[in-house]
Structures are given as structure tokens and as C-alpha cells.
Scaffold this motif. Structure first.
Motif, PDB file in Angstrom:
ATOM      1  N   ARG A  68       0.834  -1.211   0.000  1.00  0.00           N
ATOM      2  CA  ARG A  68       0.000   0.000   0.000  1.00  0.00           C
ATOM      3  C   ARG A  68       0.874   1.270   0.000  1.00  0.00           C
ATOM      4  O   ARG A  68       0.491   2.292  -0.571  1.00  0.00           O
ATOM      5  N   HIS A  69       2.040   1.203   0.623  1.00  0.00           N
ATOM      6  CA  HIS A  69       2.969   2.345   0.564  1.00  0.00           C
ATOM      7  C   HIS A  69       3.417   2.585  -0.870  1.00  0.00           C
ATOM      8  O   HIS A  69       3.457   3.735  -1.328  1.00  0.00           O
ATOM      9  N   ARG A  70       3.736   1.503  -1.571  1.00  0.00           N
ATOM     10  CA  ARG A  70       4.147   1.645  -2.978  1.00  0.00           C
ATOM     11  C   ARG A  70       2.986   2.144  -3.827  1.00  0.00           C
ATOM     12  O   ARG A  70       3.181   2.762  -4.875  1.00  0.00           O
ATOM     13  N   HIS A  73      -0.210   5.139  -0.560  1.00  0.00           N
ATOM     14  CA  HIS A  73      -1.092   5.315   0.602  1.00  0.00           C
ATOM     15  C   HIS A  73      -0.371   5.763   1.867  1.00  0.00           C
ATOM     16  O   HIS A  73      -1.000   5.900   2.917  1.00  0.00           O
ATOM     17  N   GLY A  74       0.940   5.915   1.843  1.00  0.00           N
ATOM     18  CA  GLY A  74       1.644   6.462   2.993  1.00  0.00           C
ATOM     19  C   GLY A  74       2.054   5.445   4.029  1.00  0.00           C
ATOM     20  O   GLY A  74       2.421   4.308   3.705  1.00  0.00           O
ATOM     21  N   VAL A  75       1.954   5.831   5.310  1.00  0.00           N
ATOM     22  CA  VAL A  75       2.531   5.058   6.405  1.00  0.00           C
ATOM     23  C   VAL A  75       1.497   4.122   7.026  1.00  0.00           C
ATOM     24  O   VAL A  75       0.318   4.454   7.128  1.00  0.00           O
ATOM     25  N   ALA A  76       1.958   2.945   7.457  1.00  0.00           N
ATOM     26  CA  ALA A  76       1.135   2.012   8.226  1.00  0.00           C
ATOM     27  C   ALA A  76       1.487   2.174   9.697  1.00  0.00           C
ATOM     28  O   ALA A  76       2.665   2.211  10.059  1.00  0.00           O
ATOM     29  N   LEU A  77       0.466   2.260  10.536  1.00  0.00           N
ATOM     30  CA  LEU A  77       0.665   2.373  11.981  1.00  0.00           C
ATOM     31  C   LEU A  77       0.456   0.997  12.612  1.00  0.00           C
ATOM     32  O   LEU A  77      -0.603   0.385  12.457  1.00  0.00           O
ATOM     33  N   VAL A  78       1.486   0.520  13.316  1.00  0.00           N
ATOM     34  CA  VAL A  78       1.420  -0.775  13.983  1.00  0.00           C
ATOM     35  C   VAL A  78       1.313  -0.541  15.487  1.00  0.00           C
ATOM     36  O   VAL A  78       2.210   0.054  16.093  1.00  0.00           O
ATOM     37  N   VAL A  79       0.217  -0.981  16.090  1.00  0.00           N
ATOM     38  CA  VAL A  79       0.009  -0.847  17.531  1.00  0.00           C
ATOM     39  C   VAL A  79       0.658  -2.038  18.218  1.00  0.00           C
ATOM     40  O   VAL A  79       0.307  -3.188  17.960  1.00  0.00           O
ATOM     41  N   SER A  80       1.608  -1.760  19.097  1.00  0.00           N
ATOM     42  CA  SER A  80       2.332  -2.822  19.783  1.00  0.00           C
ATOM     43  C   SER A  80       2.482  -2.456  21.256  1.00  0.00           C
ATOM     44  O   SER A  80       2.760  -1.292  21.570  1.00  0.00           O
ATOM     45  N   PRO A  81       2.312  -3.411  22.169  1.00  0.00           N
ATOM     46  CA  PRO A  81       2.376  -3.075  23.593  1.00  0.00           C
ATOM     47  C   PRO A  81       3.771  -3.102  24.192  1.00  0.00           C
ATOM     48  O   PRO A  81       3.948  -2.744  25.347  1.00  0.00           O
ATOM     49  N   LEU A  82       4.770  -3.545  23.419  1.00  0.00           N
ATOM     50  CA  LEU A  82       6.077  -3.796  24.026  1.00  0.00           C
ATOM     51  C   LEU A  82       7.211  -3.102  23.291  1.00  0.00           C
ATOM     52  O   LEU A  82       7.324  -3.191  22.058  1.00  0.00           O
ATOM     53  N   ILE A  83       8.073  -2.434  24.051  1.00  0.00           N
ATOM     54  CA  ILE A  83       9.232  -1.753  23.476  1.00  0.00           C
ATOM     55  C   ILE A  83      10.175  -2.744  22.823  1.00  0.00           C
ATOM     56  O   ILE A  83      10.680  -2.514  21.722  1.00  0.00           O
ATOM     57  N   ALA A  84      10.420  -3.894  23.489  1.00  0.00           N
ATOM     58  CA  ALA A  84      11.364  -4.870  22.944  1.00  0.00           C
ATOM     59  C   ALA A  84      10.913  -5.377  21.585  1.00  0.00           C
ATOM     60  O   ALA A  84      11.724  -5.549  20.658  1.00  0.00           O
ATOM     61  N   LEU A  85       9.610  -5.621  21.439  1.00  0.00           N
ATOM     62  CA  LEU A  85       9.086  -6.096  20.162  1.00  0.00           C
ATOM     63  C   LEU A  85       9.279  -5.039  19.084  1.00  0.00           C
ATOM     64  O   LEU A  85       9.685  -5.346  17.959  1.00  0.00           O
ATOM     65  N   ASP A 144      -4.571  12.932  11.987  1.00  0.00           N
ATOM     66  CA  ASP A 144      -5.583  13.704  11.249  1.00  0.00           C
ATOM     67  C   ASP A 144      -4.977  14.301   9.987  1.00  0.00           C
ATOM     68  O   ASP A 144      -5.567  14.248   8.895  1.00  0.00           O
ATOM     69  N   SER A 145      -3.788  14.881  10.131  1.00  0.00           N
ATOM     70  CA  SER A 145      -3.131  15.517   8.990  1.00  0.00           C
ATOM     71  C   SER A 145      -2.790  14.496   7.912  1.00  0.00           C
ATOM     72  O   SER A 145      -3.007  14.735   6.718  1.00  0.00           O
ATOM     73  N   LEU A 146      -2.260  13.337   8.347  1.00  0.00           N
ATOM     74  CA  LEU A 146      -1.934  12.283   7.375  1.00  0.00           C
ATOM     75  C   LEU A 146      -3.187  11.796   6.662  1.00  0.00           C
ATOM     76  O   LEU A 146      -3.190  11.562   5.442  1.00  0.00           O
ATOM     77  N   TYR A 147      -4.273  11.630   7.403  1.00  0.00           N
ATOM     78  CA  TYR A 147      -5.529  11.135   6.830  1.00  0.00           C
ATOM     79  C   TYR A 147      -6.074  12.098   5.782  1.00  0.00           C
ATOM     80  O   TYR A 147      -6.520  11.683   4.704  1.00  0.00           O
ATOM     81  N   GLU A 148      -6.026  13.377   6.115  1.00  0.00           N
ATOM     82  CA  GLU A 148      -6.526  14.389   5.169  1.00  0.00           C
ATOM     83  C   GLU A 148      -5.727  14.381   3.877  1.00  0.00           C
ATOM     84  O   GLU A 148      -6.261  14.680   2.796  1.00  0.00           O
ATOM     85  N   ARG A 149      -4.443  14.024   3.955  1.00  0.00           N
ATOM     86  CA  ARG A 149      -3.574  13.993   2.767  1.00  0.00           C
ATOM     87  C   ARG A 149      -3.527  12.620   2.113  1.00  0.00           C
ATOM     88  O   ARG A 149      -2.769  12.407   1.165  1.00  0.00           O
ATOM     89  N   GLY A 150      -4.306  11.691   2.626  1.00  0.00           N
ATOM     90  CA  GLY A 150      -4.333  10.345   2.045  1.00  0.00           C
ATOM     91  C   GLY A 150      -3.085   9.548   2.303  1.00  0.00           C
ATOM     92  O   GLY A 150      -2.709   8.689   1.491  1.00  0.00           O
ATOM     93  N   LEU A 151      -2.404   9.796   3.442  1.00  0.00           N
ATOM     94  CA  LEU A 151      -1.124   9.157   3.717  1.00  0.00           C
ATOM     95  C   LEU A 151      -1.169   8.231   4.927  1.00  0.00           C
ATOM     96  O   LEU A 151      -0.166   8.018   5.608  1.00  0.00           O
ATOM     97  N   LEU A 152      -2.347   7.680   5.223  1.00  0.00           N
ATOM     98  CA  LEU A 152      -2.480   6.625   6.235  1.00  0.00           C
ATOM     99  C   LEU A 152      -2.868   5.347   5.511  1.00  0.00           C
ATOM    100  O   LEU A 152      -3.991   5.217   5.016  1.00  0.00           O
TER     101      LEU A 152
END
Length: 629
Positions: A68-70, A73-85, A144-152
Motif C-alpha cells: 500500500r505504501h508503494r 497510501h503512505g505510512v502504516a501504523l502498527v500498535v504494539s504493547p512492548l518496546i522490545a518487540l 488527522d493531517s496524514l488522513y486528510e492527505r491520504g497518507l495513512l
């Protein structure tokens, strides 16, 4: 030696998922349901993915994020609970040529600002962040800014079971993640977890608003893991024998329920010659990080830990997970045991289980401030785990059945390998319940399991004579039954809810359902206590010196084995230089295949599974030089 590789520019990455898999990650084909998941998410669909530890969950969002980046569509946000991971995944992606970063408390303000600029520019392919950061007004403003620019491009919610109150790792910060759907409705989401029963699954769908998501459920079977559960009889000695007989010099995890027990067990294992480290939330943060880093980067470390350790640990060569205390439920047990054998090679899940475990877990539920509905759910989950521990048949069949998956006896658990003898304990159970009833009649007193067994077996102690229990009609009526068998009877009566344990001294009291047992309406068929079965030599782990050299994951002749050893030494040097765990550079399986196939050119080396284009460019000539001797 090659310089530290830097991420390729986004334009250098392919856009087709199959090409990404081959050129970036070095794999020829997707596994199991990966291809369908990747295609669905890449096309913009939402997904809930249940896939066992080691099944390749990360590729299910990493490949779509790159594709999707190619596609702009911009950046993917990965939600992770651990710093080590976050550190390990970002390090592995950068090694593969993918521009990735994390935002967490380990960064300086200058580094965090630099990464935010990369994110806002659209150049970043993936950003890892903790749920508590995502919910802040500042971060949401940036989204919000990324979403408005289509980069999420994508939201990936890892360890998604943390959102459920029914799950074994509930984290309140995960509840705020519904804002992602409400605020950015056109960004596809993929939620992933290694384990969730029907109750947890439904909770995840509701709380993350995934009602329209496609659900992908892979097989929960981990056939390379051998499940064994033994009756506790000097658990420390049993653990030491298990490690010494079967896992000398191997990396492993030992789980304990309390911080105190973690510290004591780790110190004791060190005294017995093993390279053991403690990990729990009560340790200084710097000590925790140092111990975790050593576990990830060194061979042969045994980590003794509470369940605070392990989520997101990607170390592939953990050869055993041992439990010295009963987990709370099957999901926790499955998640924790799944940290063994991520590389697909044989591994062990071993647990010692006794009467005190049942008593403690029941008491923790009963004394919890939670509502009665929640307690009922937790009791049901504990009952399922107790049934697994007491099972006479295949452990794997019962484990998979809990997750709604039917299977055949596996031939690779303790019950399949050494079928237990059973005995009809119905009459013994009636005797035990009668004795508890006599205690109550004789002055309204309640007593614990130890005293009850003494009376049943006719053992005269100071306590017996103090309360004149030698005069009871039940005194000595169970003299023909061994103490270990009596403990198994009581364990099962408590597990089934016919007896409950109360108060500081764990005194025993009958419940309403005990009448059914006393009337002979309930049959109890129990496994007969037996000696721990030994497979292999006895002895202690040599620990401090790293133990024996672990064999390669595939069969190699002497010449190939020499090349494999040389490749591991080269990899260790690269890993130290880049401050990464060795497996992030290359897995053992990839090095073993190199050693066996002996590629003589870069093109031939590129055909080895796990060698992507960026790693081929960064390390290829060095590897050919090592292989050439």
C-alpha cells in the motif's frame, strides 16, 4: 565486513505482494492463510486474524503495508504493547530494506521529532507505537493531517486480545483504539492475536468495531511442541531433572506466579549451574531490559519470569517453556507455551501441577473485586485448564478442542507417549467428603488438606489427638491409599467444585454438589500418580559455559556442519556490530540451508529461503567468502 545496511528508498521496494515476499523477505511462497489475508488487507479490507505464535502473523500486515505504501497510501501504523518487540521488528525490517521506525519512551526528544518528520513526509513505510501514545491529542492531530492527505495506509493492531476483559492480558489502553475506526473510517485495519476463545473473540470484534471485518482463523496446532504435565512432587527437583535430561544448554523460559518465586527460582538455578536470569515488573527497568537483551542475544539463557515477560518475544530457538505454577486459563497457557519452538524445530511445554495450584487459583477468583458474571467466566476458563491438566487422553486433542478445532491423538504429548494408568476414585472421594462432614459435626471445625489426609490414612499426629479425630468413624478408612493419590482426589474434588478452600489456612468446606458425590451419583476416574518419565540421560545443565552446541535444524554432513558453524560465528559478529539479536540477521534454518546447498554465486545464494534482496546486497559477498573457507 559489510557496513551497517541502511533502508532502501521506498521506490526500490516492489508493489506486488508475491514479489515483496520474495525480494524483501526472501520466501518463495506464503504459508497457510497468509496469501488470502495479505490480498484482502492490501485491497483495503478489514481483518481479524487468529494465528498461532510462530505462524507468521507479522507478514500479514508487513506485506500489505509495503504494497500500500508503494501504491501511494503512505505510512502504516502498527500498535504494539512492548518496546522490545518494536526494537526487534524495526531492526529486522531495516535489515530487509524497509524504512520503519518506532516511537516510544526509549527515544530522546530529538530522535522522536526526527521520526515524526519522517512519518509526516510520507517516506516512512511502517511506524510502531504503543496504544497509550496513539490516544494522545498530539498524536491524533498528526494522524488527522496524514488522513486528510491520504497518507495513512493501514492500522495493524498486534496482540489484539489485550482489548478484551475476558482475555488473559487485558490492557485498558487498548480500549481507546476504537478511535481509529471512528476517526479514520476509510483506513483498513487488521487485528491479530495468537489465541482467543469464542468469548474473547466476540469481545475483540465489539470493542474494536470489527463487525464488518473478515475473520481468518488458522489451525492452533503446534505439532513441534510436546506437551507434558506432571504431578508436583518437589517441583524444583522435577524442573532440574527435566532441563538436565532434555534441555542442557538450551534457551528456555520458566514461568512462576509471584515475583518472589521468580527471584528465588532464578537464584537457585544459578546455584545449580544454569545460566538463569530473573524477569518481573518489580525489577529496575534497566535490569529488566538488560536481562531481556541477554536472553534475546545470547545462547543457552534460561529466563525465569512472571507472565510480564514474553508477549511479542520473537526469539525463534526457545527450546522449552516450563510452568512451576498453574496459569489462569488455557489462553494464557497456550500463549506462553507457544513461545517455544517458533523455528519449527522440536520443543517442550512442561508444567508441574498440584493441589495448591488449584486452591490458589480458585481463591484468587473468589476474592477478586470483579462482578459475579466476570468471576463465572474466569471459573469456567479455569475449569477448562484443570480438565486439560487432569486429562487421561491426548493433551493436544483437548487443547485444540477448546479453540473449536477437532483433531486426532497426536503421538507427541506425555499421555500419548506414556498412557497413564487410571483408577476409579469414586469411593475414595466419598470417604474424603464424609471426613470433611465429620469435622464439621465434631465441633464445627474446618481443616486443610494435610490434616484431612492424616485422618483418612490413620496417622496419629499432635493435631489429630488435640481434636480427638482418632475417634472419628472416618479415621483410617483410607489407609490403603497413598498420600499422593489422596492429594489427586482432593485436587479433583476442588477442581470440580465439590469442595472449596477457604481463608488464610486453605481449610476445606463442602459445597452443595458434594451431596451428588456422597450419594454415588458422580464417578471420578483419575490418573494414577506415577514417576516422571525420563527420556535421555540424567544430569545437570552446564549453563554457565553455554552448554552443549545445539544441532542444526536440518541434517548436515560433517563438511556442511563445519560451514554452518562458521556461518554462525560470522552472524554473531554482524549481530554485535549492528546491536541486533542474531536471528534478526538470519535464522538458523537459513544458515543451515546455505551450508548444505553451498551456493557459489550471488544468484544461487538469493535462492536460499530467508535471503531477501537487501540482505543479499549487504551480506552476500561476505557469506560466499565464509562458505568458500
Amino acid at each position: 565486513m559489510s557496513a551497517v545496511p541502511t533502508a532502501s528508498s521506498p521506490a526500490a521496494l516492489p508493489a506486488d505482494p508475491q514479489a515483496i515476499l520474495q525480494q524483501v523477505f526472501g520466501y518463495a511462497a506464503f504459508r497457510s492463510q497468509q496469501q488470502d489475508i495479505v490480498a484482502h488487507v492490501t485491497a483495503g479490507g478489514d481483518a481479524l486474524v487468529l494465528m498461532p505464535t510462530g505462524g507468521g502473523k507479522s507478514l500479514c500486515y508487513q506485506v500489505p503495508a509495503i504494497a500500500r505504501h508503494r501504491g501511494g497510501h503512505g505510512v502504516a501504523l502498527v500498535v504494539s504493547p512492548l518496546i522490545a518487540l518494536m526494537h526487534d521488528q524495526v531492526g529486522a525490517l531495516e535489515e530487509a530494506g524497509v524504512h520503519a521506525a518506532f516511537l516510544n519512551s526509549s527515544l530522546t526528544s530529538e530522535d522522536a521529532q526526527r521520526i515524526e518528520r519522517e512519518m509526516m513526509s510520507g517516506r516512512l513505510v511502517m511506524l510502531y507505537a504503543a496504544p497509550e501514545r496513539i490516544a494522545t491529542p498530539r498524536f491524533l492531530g498528526q494522524l488527522d493531517s496524514l488522513y486528510e492527505r491520504g497518507l495513512l495506509s493501514l492500522f495493524a493492531i498486534d496482540e489484539a486480545h489485550c482489548v478484551s476483559q475476558w482475555g488473559h492480558d487485558f490492557r485498558e489502553d487498548y480500549l481507546s483504539l476504537n478511535v481509529l475506526h471512528e476517526r479514520y473510517p476509510h483506513v483498513p485495519r487488521i487485528a491479530l492475536t495468537a489465541t482467543a476463545d469464542d468469548l474473547t473473540r466476540a469481545d475483540m470484534i465489539e470493542r474494536l468495531q470489527l463487525d464488518e471485518a473478515r475473520v481468518f482463523i488458522s489451525s492452533f496446532d503446534r505439532p513441534n511442541i510436546r506437551y507434558s504435565i506432571v504431578e508436583k512432587d518437589n517441583a524444583r527437583a522435577q524442573l532440574l531433572r527435566f532441563i538436565g535430561d532434555e534441555h542442557e544448554g538450551d534457551a528456555g523460559i520458566v514461568y512462576c506466579q509471584s515475583r518472589k518465586k521468580v527471584d528465588e527460582t532464578a537464584a537457585w538455578l544459578v546455584g545449580e549451574g544454569l545460566n538463569a536470569l530473573p524477569y518481573h515488573a518489580g525489577l529496575d527497568a534497566a535490569v529488566r531490559k538488560q536481562n531481556q537483551d541477554r536472553f534475546l542475544r545470547e545462547d543457552g539463557i534460561v529466563m525465569v519470569a512472571t507472565v510480564a515477560f514474553g508477549m511479542g518475544i520473537d526469539k525463534p530457538d526457545v527450546r522449552f517453556v516450563a510452568h512451576l505454577d498453574l496459569p489462569k486459563n488455557i489462553e494464557g497457557y497456550y500463549q506462553e507455551t507457544g513461545r517455544a519452538g517458533r523455528d519449527g524445530a522440536p520443543a517442550d511445554a512442561w508444567m508441574a501441577y498440584g493441589l495448591a495450584d488449584v486452591v490458589n487459583q480458585r481463591r484468587m477468583i473468589d476474592e477478586s473485586p470483579a462482578g459475579e458474571e466476570f468471576k463465572r467466566g474466569q471459573r469456567g476458563k479455569l475449569d477448562a485448564l484443570l480438565a486439560l491438566a487432569e486429562a487421561h487422553g491426548c493433551r493436544r486433542v483437548r487443547l485444540l478442542d477448546y479453540f473449536g478445532e477437532s483433531s486426532q491423538p497426536c503421538g507427541n504429548c506425555d499421555n500419548c507417549l506414556n498412557p497413564p494408568a487410571t483408577w476409579d476414585a469414586t469411593e475414595a472421594a466419598r470417604k474424603a467428603l464424609s471426613c470433611i462432614y465429620r469435622f464439621h459435626q465434631n465441633g464445627g471445625q474446618r481443616f486443610g488438606a494435610g490434616h484431612l489426609i492424616d485422618v483418612l490414612r490413620g496417622k496419629v499426629t499432635d493435631k489429630v489427638t488435640q481434636y480427638r479425630h482418632e475417634t472419628l468413624s472416618t479415621f483410617g478408612i483410607g489407609a490403603d491409599i497413598a498420600e499422593t493419590q489422596w492429594r489427586a482426589v482432593l485436587r479433583q474434588l476442588i477442581a470440580l467444585g465439590h469442595v472449596r478452600s477457604e481463608g488464610e489456612y486453605n481449610t476445606l468446606e463442602l459445597t452443595g454438589s458434594a451431596r451428588e458425590v456422597l450419594r454415588g451419583e458422580v464417578q471420578l476416574l483419575l490418573r494414577r500418580p506415577s514417576e516422571v518419565q525420563r527420556r535421555g540421560k540424567s544430569g545437570r545443565g552446564s549453563g554457565a559455559g553455554g552448554g552443549r552446541e545445539r544441532p542444526p535444524p536440518i541434517a548436515l554432513d560433517d563438511a556442511a556442519l563445519g560451514r554452518f558453524t562458521a556461518l554462525k560465528a560470522w552472524r554473531a559478529e554482524v549481530a554485535r556490530e549492528h546491536n541486533l539479536p542474531a536471528y534478526v540477521v538470519f535464522h538458523d534454518a537459513t544458515l543451515a540451508e546455505m551450508a548444505r546447498e553451498l551456493p557459489g554465486t550471488l544468484d544461487a545464494l538469493g535462492e536460499i529461503s530467508g535471503v531477501g534482496a537487501k540482505k543479499l546486497d549487504a551480506y552476500g559477498r561476505d557469506i560466499l567468502r565464509v562458505l568458500g573457507g
